[in-house]
Scaffold this motif. Structure first.
Motif, PDB file in Angstrom:
ATOM      1  N   GLU A 100     -32.904 -28.989 -14.134  1.00  0.00           N
ATOM      2  CA  GLU A 100     -33.045 -28.152 -15.329  1.00  0.00           C
ATOM      3  C   GLU A 100     -34.489 -28.156 -15.804  1.00  0.00           C
ATOM      4  O   GLU A 100     -35.021 -27.127 -16.244  1.00  0.00           O
ATOM      5  CB  GLU A 100     -32.107 -28.643 -16.440  1.00  0.00           C
ATOM      6  CG  GLU A 100     -30.631 -28.497 -16.140  1.00  0.00           C
ATOM      7  CD  GLU A 100     -30.222 -27.066 -15.853  1.00  0.00           C
ATOM      8  OE1 GLU A 100     -30.591 -26.151 -16.617  1.00  0.00           O
ATOM      9  OE2 GLU A 100     -29.529 -26.849 -14.827  1.00  0.00           O
ATOM     10  N   GLU A 144     -34.496 -20.268 -17.751  1.00  0.00           N
ATOM     11  CA  GLU A 144     -33.791 -20.990 -18.818  1.00  0.00           C
ATOM     12  C   GLU A 144     -33.333 -22.357 -18.320  1.00  0.00           C
ATOM     13  O   GLU A 144     -32.759 -22.482 -17.232  1.00  0.00           O
ATOM     14  CB  GLU A 144     -32.566 -20.204 -19.290  1.00  0.00           C
ATOM     15  CG  GLU A 144     -31.794 -20.926 -20.392  1.00  0.00           C
ATOM     16  CD  GLU A 144     -30.432 -20.295 -20.688  1.00  0.00           C
ATOM     17  OE1 GLU A 144     -29.837 -20.671 -21.713  1.00  0.00           O
ATOM     18  OE2 GLU A 144     -29.973 -19.453 -19.889  1.00  0.00           O
ATOM     19  N   ARG A 187     -30.867 -25.492 -19.573  1.00  0.00           N
ATOM     20  CA  ARG A 187     -29.835 -25.743 -20.595  1.00  0.00           C
ATOM     21  C   ARG A 187     -28.940 -26.877 -20.139  1.00  0.00           C
ATOM     22  O   ARG A 187     -28.428 -26.888 -18.999  1.00  0.00           O
ATOM     23  CB  ARG A 187     -28.994 -24.481 -20.805  1.00  0.00           C
ATOM     24  CG  ARG A 187     -27.917 -24.604 -21.896  1.00  0.00           C
ATOM     25  CD  ARG A 187     -28.533 -24.401 -23.258  1.00  0.00           C
ATOM     26  NE  ARG A 187     -27.523 -24.278 -24.295  1.00  0.00           N
ATOM     27  CZ  ARG A 187     -27.213 -25.268 -25.163  1.00  0.00           C
ATOM     28  NH1 ARG A 187     -27.838 -26.434 -25.086  1.00  0.00           N
ATOM     29  NH2 ARG A 187     -26.295 -25.059 -26.078  1.00  0.00           N
ATOM     30  N   ILE A 245     -25.652 -29.376 -21.721  1.00  0.00           N
ATOM     31  CA  ILE A 245     -24.722 -29.798 -22.782  1.00  0.00           C
ATOM     32  C   ILE A 245     -23.961 -31.000 -22.239  1.00  0.00           C
ATOM     33  O   ILE A 245     -23.391 -30.938 -21.142  1.00  0.00           O
ATOM     34  CB  ILE A 245     -23.731 -28.687 -23.184  1.00  0.00           C
ATOM     35  CG1 ILE A 245     -24.460 -27.401 -23.544  1.00  0.00           C
ATOM     36  CG2 ILE A 245     -22.868 -29.154 -24.350  1.00  0.00           C
ATOM     37  CD1 ILE A 245     -23.536 -26.213 -23.795  1.00  0.00           C
ATOM     38  N   SER A 303     -36.680 -32.145 -22.200  1.00  0.00           N
ATOM     39  CA  SER A 303     -36.948 -31.529 -23.499  1.00  0.00           C
ATOM     40  C   SER A 303     -38.403 -31.105 -23.615  1.00  0.00           C
ATOM     41  O   SER A 303     -38.721 -30.009 -24.091  1.00  0.00           O
ATOM     42  CB  SER A 303     -36.599 -32.518 -24.620  1.00  0.00           C
ATOM     43  OG  SER A 303     -37.085 -32.071 -25.868  1.00  0.00           O
ATOM     44  N   VAL A 320     -36.351 -27.542 -21.905  1.00  0.00           N
ATOM     45  CA  VAL A 320     -34.902 -27.458 -21.702  1.00  0.00           C
ATOM     46  C   VAL A 320     -34.202 -27.643 -23.052  1.00  0.00           C
ATOM     47  O   VAL A 320     -34.512 -28.583 -23.796  1.00  0.00           O
ATOM     48  CB  VAL A 320     -34.419 -28.530 -20.702  1.00  0.00           C
ATOM     49  CG1 VAL A 320     -32.898 -28.454 -20.531  1.00  0.00           C
ATOM     50  CG2 VAL A 320     -35.120 -28.360 -19.357  1.00  0.00           C
ATOM     51  N   GLN A 321     -33.274 -26.760 -23.358  1.00  0.00           N
ATOM     52  CA  GLN A 321     -32.481 -26.884 -24.580  1.00  0.00           C
ATOM     53  C   GLN A 321     -31.294 -27.805 -24.300  1.00  0.00           C
ATOM     54  O   GLN A 321     -30.499 -27.552 -23.398  1.00  0.00           O
ATOM     55  CB  GLN A 321     -31.998 -25.514 -25.046  1.00  0.00           C
ATOM     56  CG  GLN A 321     -33.115 -24.579 -25.466  1.00  0.00           C
ATOM     57  CD  GLN A 321     -33.907 -25.127 -26.648  1.00  0.00           C
ATOM     58  OE1 GLN A 321     -33.329 -25.586 -27.642  1.00  0.00           O
ATOM     59  NE2 GLN A 321     -35.233 -25.084 -26.539  1.00  0.00           N
ATOM     60  N   ILE A 322     -31.187 -28.875 -25.084  1.00  0.00           N
ATOM     61  CA  ILE A 322     -30.208 -29.931 -24.799  1.00  0.00           C
ATOM     62  C   ILE A 322     -29.370 -30.197 -26.037  1.00  0.00           C
ATOM     63  O   ILE A 322     -29.909 -30.482 -27.119  1.00  0.00           O
ATOM     64  CB  ILE A 322     -30.918 -31.235 -24.364  1.00  0.00           C
ATOM     65  CG1 ILE A 322     -31.791 -30.974 -23.132  1.00  0.00           C
ATOM     66  CG2 ILE A 322     -29.901 -32.334 -24.086  1.00  0.00           C
ATOM     67  CD1 ILE A 322     -32.690 -32.148 -22.753  1.00  0.00           C
ATOM     68  N   ASP A 323     -28.065 -30.095 -25.882  1.00  0.00           N
ATOM     69  CA  ASP A 323     -27.126 -30.482 -26.943  1.00  0.00           C
ATOM     70  C   ASP A 323     -26.317 -31.667 -26.463  1.00  0.00           C
ATOM     71  O   ASP A 323     -25.691 -31.611 -25.387  1.00  0.00           O
ATOM     72  CB  ASP A 323     -26.194 -29.322 -27.303  1.00  0.00           C
ATOM     73  CG  ASP A 323     -26.870 -28.337 -28.229  1.00  0.00           C
ATOM     74  OD1 ASP A 323     -27.085 -28.694 -29.397  1.00  0.00           O
ATOM     75  OD2 ASP A 323     -27.196 -27.216 -27.779  1.00  0.00           O
ATOM     76  N   ASN A 345     -36.437 -30.392 -28.550  1.00  0.00           N
ATOM     77  CA  ASN A 345     -35.415 -29.475 -28.032  1.00  0.00           C
ATOM     78  C   ASN A 345     -34.065 -30.155 -27.826  1.00  0.00           C
ATOM     79  O   ASN A 345     -33.186 -29.597 -27.164  1.00  0.00           O
ATOM     80  CB  ASN A 345     -35.895 -28.864 -26.713  1.00  0.00           C
ATOM     81  CG  ASN A 345     -37.086 -27.949 -26.899  1.00  0.00           C
ATOM     82  OD1 ASN A 345     -37.088 -27.115 -27.808  1.00  0.00           O
ATOM     83  ND2 ASN A 345     -38.116 -28.111 -26.074  1.00  0.00           N
ATOM     84  N   ALA A 361     -26.838 -25.541 -16.782  1.00  0.00           N
ATOM     85  CA  ALA A 361     -26.852 -24.083 -16.629  1.00  0.00           C
ATOM     86  C   ALA A 361     -27.328 -23.657 -15.245  1.00  0.00           C
ATOM     87  O   ALA A 361     -26.866 -22.646 -14.705  1.00  0.00           O
ATOM     88  CB  ALA A 361     -27.743 -23.457 -17.703  1.00  0.00           C
ATOM     89  N   GLU A 400     -16.311 -24.656 -21.173  1.00  0.00           N
ATOM     90  CA  GLU A 400     -17.510 -24.190 -21.873  1.00  0.00           C
ATOM     91  C   GLU A 400     -17.146 -23.681 -23.266  1.00  0.00           C
ATOM     92  O   GLU A 400     -17.878 -23.914 -24.238  1.00  0.00           O
ATOM     93  CB  GLU A 400     -18.195 -23.093 -21.060  1.00  0.00           C
ATOM     94  CG  GLU A 400     -18.851 -23.590 -19.782  1.00  0.00           C
ATOM     95  CD  GLU A 400     -19.515 -22.466 -19.002  1.00  0.00           C
ATOM     96  OE1 GLU A 400     -19.945 -21.478 -19.633  1.00  0.00           O
ATOM     97  OE2 GLU A 400     -19.596 -22.564 -17.761  1.00  0.00           O
TER      98      GLU A 400
END
Length: 692
Positions: free
Chosen positions: A527, A536, A538, A540, A559, A563-566, A585, A605, A644
């Motif tokens: 990622e 992108e 991503r 999660i 990050s 990379v967007q990390i939840d 992020n 992702a 998801e």
């Protein structure tokens, strides 16, 4: 930022302090008047029970390390001695909050509904008479008070048992004055007694504490003397079992021999009544080799967890969560033949919203199907009277090849697992106890069935235990599949567990302690590479604990690359989100609600070709390196989309979600002005299960 800079202790939250913060979030559920009243009492009990285990395992381990002079610190650079001081400060504050909530909020609110806990100064004459009779008929014959003198030394006190230290005046039958005695409450009697309805002054749901009954009648235990004071106390002991697996010939026998020692391990905490005189509290501390930081003086019962019994004794649906009936997936069809249904397509179960019954039914059908030749299963926790174990026994007695990997070292379930291992062996099953040095924590079942001229594997893989009760209390995923590649992988893992030989590489599964850790690092790095290339990135992740330093550093690097990390982390989390230049992020949230969040989900992702894995493993050192764990992909696009969607639901929660700030502190979310309140658990319950 260089890897060495990412090892800066300021970037990490201490794992033990993080676990205490989780317990604070649980306690907040007890204070939340949006929850039904008896459920709030349950949350108070759960917080108390969690704190007990924290002392039995976590604090006990730190005390051992400190006594040995250990200075080794974790990623946050706190040495055991420093950490014990911080823990003492926080746990004393937490305990004060628990008892304030009980005495000032819950007890008065329960009384308003007719559920009363009567103190001794509130008893009517009729109640006093009933209690005196109860004491004389139910308690006095089995109590053994122990006066303290050279011939009667301080007695052994069981871990977490209810005891009393009594101050005495006068001489005993032999003309001596000892001044003190110990009374141990019988383990066979409940700690809360319901007064009979109809007696003068009694309501339908009036209770007295066993401790209050003993307090009121304690002088009767010492004829000729006068009890001038009677004070509850409870000792918490080190409950972590130690078996040197390299040195034992028979792990089962070694575990059986070690279990009794848990009851009398080293003391780590002393709880006493708030009104206990200082000299008596100091006497107890000295007896147990503890100091003032280990003393907890409490205004109420020394074991709040005993209040849990009230929730079962009181029939008040209006004060509890509404009942529900878990859903049965439509993919199961109407024929009742689970083998046929699973052959058609993979079936994903999300407990407790989906029923656990298909898992037990699948095993039942396998046990009775003459075409099924072999069943292999791991068992970590099953609970008493397990239908799963019953079906395995039936299969073994029917002559099928049944192999069960029983983890004897499942903490606090060791004794139960020894019993079920013996039962399975007596039925003719092959029972093994996992791998020396590695707990078998994987949740998997393999059924081998003859179909025409071939053998077809069927598997169940899950994130949680084969335990029907917790399947209604914990959120977990389970996958039923007839995928041949997945079946071959599970077969190879079982071969490894039983033969201890090396196996060829797995195709779909990632496995601890071999490929899971590196597999996760590789996917995080992928990622990162996507983000660095302008695509992108991503991630999660939904887990119970995130503390492994190399994984955290990998997330920090991702990050920093954009990379967007939840991260949805129920309990311990050593990563700090929102740090400038490091984790801006990354977002961390914890969901605390009616059900214990227990699913482990890893979503990547992958630049439009997403991968989603479910696992039995958290992101901790023990899960990556000291346990046998499995991590399995969800390959069906429809099922992957369902998971998801579930993750999106958790990320939209604004009523039961707590978000972590850059200092490691948590703040509960509330709906923004005009926004719709969202509760992931409630929404999933409404979407799948049926209200009773």
């Amino acid at each position: 930022m260089e890897s060495t800079e990412l090892k800066n202790p300021d970037l990490y939250v201490n794992r033990q302090l993080s676990l205490l913060e989780f317990n604070r979030r649980v306690l907040a559920q007890a204070a939340d008047d949006a929850n039904p009243l008896l459920e709030r009492l349950k949350f108070l009990c759960i917080a108390s029970s969690n704190l007990d285990e924290f002392f039995e395992i976590r604090v006990a381990g730190l005390k051992q390390a400190s006594a040995l002079g250990a200075t080794q610190a974790g990623a946050d650079n706190r040495a055991p001695q420093q950490l014990l001081r911080e823990i003492s400060q926080r746990t004393h504050a937490l305990v004060e909050e628990q008892y304030a909530l009980l005495n000032d909020v819950l007890v008065p609110e329960l009384a308003e509904t007719g559920i009363r806990f009567l103190r001794r100064d509130e008893w009517t004459t009729a109640q006093k008479a009933w209690i005196k009779d109860f004491f004389e008929t139910e308690l006095l014959p089995i109590l053994s008070p122990m006066g303290l003198d050279p011939a009667h030394p301080f007695p052994q006190v069981l871990n977490k048992s209810l005891n009393f230290i009594v101050a005495l005046e006068g001489k005993d039958a032999f003309g001596r004055s000892s001044g003190m005695a110990i009374v141990q409450a019988p383990r066979a009697l409940p700690r809360i007694i319901q007064l009979p309805a109809g007696t003068e002054g009694n309501g339908e749901t009036d209770f007295v504490f066993l401790s209050s009954i003993i307090h009121a009648q304690v002088t009767a235990l010492f004829p000729g003397m006068n009890a001038t004071g009677c004070y509850q106390f409870r000792v918490t002991r080190n409950s972590d079992l130690f078996v040197d697996e390299e040195e034992v010939d028979d792990l089962l026998r070694a575990m059986e021999g070690e279990l009794p020692s848990r009851r009398y391990g080293e003391a780590v905490r002393l709880e006493v009544a708030a009104n206990c005189p200082p000299h008596m509290a100091q006497f107890l501390l000295q007896e147990y080799g503890l100091d003032d930081s280990d003393l907890y003086q409490v205004n109420g019962p020394v074991n709040l967890n005993r209040l849990l019994a009230v929730c079962d004794l009181v029939d008040r649906p209006d004060l509890k969560y509404p009942g529900f009936t878990p859903a049965l997936p439509t993919e199961l069809g109407h024929s009742g033949d689970l083998f046929e249904a699973v052959r058609r397509r993979d079936i994903l179960l999300h407990h407790p919203f989906d029923s656990f019954a298909p898992v037990a039914e699948f095993l039942r059908q396998a046990a009775q199907d003459p075409e099924v030749l072999a069943i292999k299963q791991t068992l970590y926790r099953t609970g008493p009277d397990s239908a799963i174990v019953d079906h395995l026994v039936t299969a073994a007695r029917a002559g099928k090849e049944v192999t069960v990997v029983v983890e004897l070292r499942a903490r606090f379930d060791e004794e139960a697992n020894i019993g079920l291992a013996n039962r399975l062996q007596e039925a003719g099953a092959h029972v093994v106890y996992g791998v020396v040095g590695h707990k078998t924590h994987a949740k998997m079942m393999l059924i081998v069935r003859r179909e025409g001229d071939r053998l077809r594997p069927y598997v169940h893989l899950g994130t949680g235990n084969y335990h029907s009760r917790t399947a209604r209390l914990y959120t977990d995923y389970g996958l039923l599949s007839a995928d041949s590649v997945l079946g071959e992988d599970v077969h190879r893992v079982f071969l490894q567990l039983t033969s201890l030989g090396k196996v060829s590489s797995l195709n779909d599964l990632l496995e601890s302690p071999f490929t899971l850790h590196q597999g996760m690092l590789d996917k995080i790095a992928r990622e990162q590479a996507h983000a660095e290339a302008g695509r992108e990135g991503r991630i999660i992740v939904k887990i119970n604990s995130l503390v492994e330093p190399r994984i955290i550093r990998a997330l920090y690097r991702a990050s920093m690359a954009g990379v967007q990390i939840d991260l949805i982390v129920r309990g311990m989390c050593s990563l700090k989100p929102g740090l400038e230049g490091v984790s801006e992020n990354i977002r961390v949230r914890s969901i605390i609600g009616r059900f214990l969040e227990h699913t482990r989900v890893f979503y990547f992702a992958n630049a439009g070709e997403p991968e989603l894995y479910l696992s039995s493993a958290d992101w901790m050192e023990r899960n990556f390196f000291r346990r046998v764990e499995t991590c399995f992909p969800i390959k069906d696009p429809i099922l992957r989309q369902r998971v998801e969607d579930d993750l999106a639901c958790y990320l939209a929660d604004n009523t039961q979600a707590w978000v972590m700030d850059s200092e490691g502190a948590y703040h509960r979310l509330a709906p923004a002005e005009g926004a719709e309140p969202m509760s992931a658990q409630s929404d999933l319950l409404n979407a799948y299960a049926q209200k009773d």
